[in-house]
Write a protein that holds these residues in place. Structure first.
Motif, PDB file in Angstrom:
ATOM      1  N   ALA A  47       0.857  -1.192   0.000  1.00 51.34           N
ATOM      2  CA  ALA A  47       0.000   0.000   0.000  1.00 51.34           C
ATOM      3  C   ALA A  47       0.890   1.237   0.000  1.00 51.34           C
ATOM      4  N   GLY A  48       0.552   2.230  -0.807  1.00 54.65           N
ATOM      5  CA  GLY A  48       1.315   3.476  -0.832  1.00 54.65           C
ATOM      6  C   GLY A  48       2.331   3.529  -1.955  1.00 54.65           C
ATOM      7  N   GLU A  49       2.703   2.355  -2.508  1.00 56.00           N
ATOM      8  CA  GLU A  49       3.701   2.426  -3.587  1.00 56.00           C
ATOM      9  C   GLU A  49       3.028   2.832  -4.898  1.00 56.00           C
ATOM     10  N   GLU A  50       3.866   3.358  -5.811  1.00 54.57           N
ATOM     11  CA  GLU A  50       3.335   3.917  -7.048  1.00 54.57           C
ATOM     12  C   GLU A  50       3.202   2.854  -8.131  1.00 54.57           C
ATOM     13  N   LEU A  51       2.047   2.794  -8.754  1.00 56.95           N
ATOM     14  CA  LEU A  51       1.829   1.862  -9.860  1.00 56.95           C
ATOM     15  C   LEU A  51       1.751   2.650 -11.169  1.00 56.95           C
ATOM     16  N   SER A  52       2.107   1.965 -12.269  1.00 56.97           N
ATOM     17  CA  SER A  52       1.971   2.560 -13.609  1.00 56.97           C
ATOM     18  C   SER A  52       0.662   2.073 -14.203  1.00 56.97           C
ATOM     19  N   ILE A  53      -0.171   3.030 -14.588  1.00 54.22           N
ATOM     20  CA  ILE A  53      -1.540   2.678 -14.979  1.00 54.22           C
ATOM     21  C   ILE A  53      -1.892   3.238 -16.348  1.00 54.22           C
ATOM     22  N   HIS A  54      -2.516   2.403 -17.151  1.00 57.96           N
ATOM     23  CA  HIS A  54      -3.124   2.883 -18.390  1.00 57.96           C
ATOM     24  C   HIS A  54      -4.581   3.186 -18.099  1.00 57.96           C
TER      25      HIS A  54
END
Ligand code: AMP
Ligand code: MG
Length: 404
Positions: free
Chosen positions: A388-395
């Motif tokens: 939780a809190g980490e950055e994801l790469s999202i389309h």
């Protein structure tokens, strides 16, 4: 051996090529890609004209307490030929009207006071005020749009301003959609036991339209050689062929086999992704063939990640892969390392940052999780645990939820 997510996409983008150009009416050209550069056919503006409703004057006649005599009127659309601003006079002029001889300044009507046929200029004026000079915007011959530009409203406006009524743009691909499966019936047809509706063709058609290409529904091929051969042959006449289902390991999964019988060259079958692993990509006489898995979620996700960039390349776009947005993960998530996972997420704009949470059960069969998703988080193959809190790469695939 299965391709990696990146190598599969790179191979697809390397193989597909830009389509030829066609000439279309400017009014239909919004969103299309210019096939060659276009230049200014004339100066813009084409003649000195007034930027305000007011009076055309000689600057040296202003700044005194003497009023000017109103002598003449030039509305927009009129010619200024034969009209001259003589010493001590002013010509009434409207925005866009050509500036008459003798005039070096326009005084806006707000800065004047009229009295019968006389006008008094209230403030100081500067030479050149409120005159739009010929060519100050664009000079004749200047390149206004480069080859490969996307035609947005401003580009359309400037081309129209030069009188272009037709433009040469890259052709849109006709994309054939073939659904395969003995269990499928078309929406509206009676459903027998064990049958389901061919829903994939409809979501793919919508996705193809959304990209700007042209869908072509071929209907349903049954899980037998005869039927598949006939329909695939028809599909290969299009610019792109997309099939769904029949690419897994079942004994009726014949799509790959029949494509090979039709001498379609296979570049890969299977990608290390979840969902969408059995995806295949092949090629025949310039027509790329995407064989997507039958599962509705898999077909939509693989379209988004593999077919969409390919269609954009064929249409002449330069940005093929959607830019990732970065969002913080709301709760911990785990997956098995080894494959890229496309996590269906709901992304909310908190006003300070973007926050992503799973949009529901991530089983491939759960369509409602896709329905609720506005993003696909691309989770790297080698990773297993996401905190939780980490950055994801999202389309992004839908509108962001917003607090406003
Ligand atoms: P398959 O890839 O043939 O094993 O199909 C995987 C799953 O997707 C099965 O549950 C099929 O019934 C379903 N399916 C296949 N084609 C379609 C389609 N055109 N529309 C909706 N579901 C489909
Ligand atoms: Mg099947």
């Amino acid at each position: 051996m299965a391709e990696s997510f990146e190598s599969a996409r790179a191979l697809i983008l390397e193989k597909v090529s830009i389509l030829p150009a066609e000439s279309i009416p400017l009014v239909e050209a919004g969103g299309r890609i210019l096939s060659s550069a276009l230049s200014a056919l004339c100066d813009l503006p084409s003649w000195d004209n007034s930027a305000m409703d007011g009076f055309a004057v000689r600057s040296q006649d202003c700044g005194t307490d003497q009023p000017l005599r109103i002598d003449g009127y030039i509305p927009a659309g009129a010619s200024a030929e034969g009209i001259q601003v003589k010493p001590g006079t002013a010509v009434r002029i409207m925005t866009g009207a050509p500036v008459p001889m003798g005039c070096d300044t326009i005084v806006p009507v707000e800065e004047t006071q009229e009295n019968g046929d006389q006008v008094f200029i209230k403030g100081a004026v500067q030479v050149g005020d409120h005159i739009r000079k010929r060519g100050e915007d664009v000079k004749q011959g200047e390149e206004v749009l480069a080859a490969g530009s996307i035609l947005l409203p401003a580009g359309i406006n400037i081309l129209a301003a030069f009188g272009y009524s037709q433009v040469a743009v890259i052709r849109r691909p006709r994309v054939a959609i073939l659904s395969t499966g003995d269990e499928l019936v078309e929406p509206g047809d009676p459903l027998g036991p064990g049958q389901i509706i061919n829903s994939n063709a409809y979501s793919l058609a919508a996705a193809i339209r959304e990209v700007g290409a042209e869908p072509l529904l071929l209907g349903i091929a049954r899980d037998d050689h005869e039927s598949l051969k006939e329909k695939l042959t028809a599909g290969l006449k299009a610019d792109v062929l997309i099939t769904t289902a029949g690419v897994s390991m079942g004994d009726r999964d014949l799509v790959c086999e029949v494509l090979q019988e039709l001498k379609v060259e296979r570049l890969f079958w299977k990608i290390d992704i979840k969902p969408g692993r059995p995806t295949a990509f092949s090629f025949k006489d310039g027509t790329p063939v995407f064989s997507l898995p039958g599962n509705p979620v898999s077909s939509m996700v693989t379209f988004e990640e593999f077919v969409r960039p390919a269609l954009l390349k064929m249409m002449g776009h330069s940005r093929l892969i959607k830019p990732y947005v970065k969002a913080r993960l709301k709760e911990n998530f785990s997956k098995k390392p080894g494959r890229v996972q496309f996590l269906r997420v709901r992304v909310v704009d908190t006003g300070e940052h973007l926050l992503a949470s799973s949009s529901g059960d991530q089983n491939t069969g759960i369509l409602s999780t896709m329905l609720r998703a506005n993003g696909i988080a691309v989770l790297p193959a080698e990773r297993g645990r996401f905190e939780a809190g980490e950055e994801l790469s999202i389309h992004l695939i839908g509108e962001l939820d917003s607090p406003y």
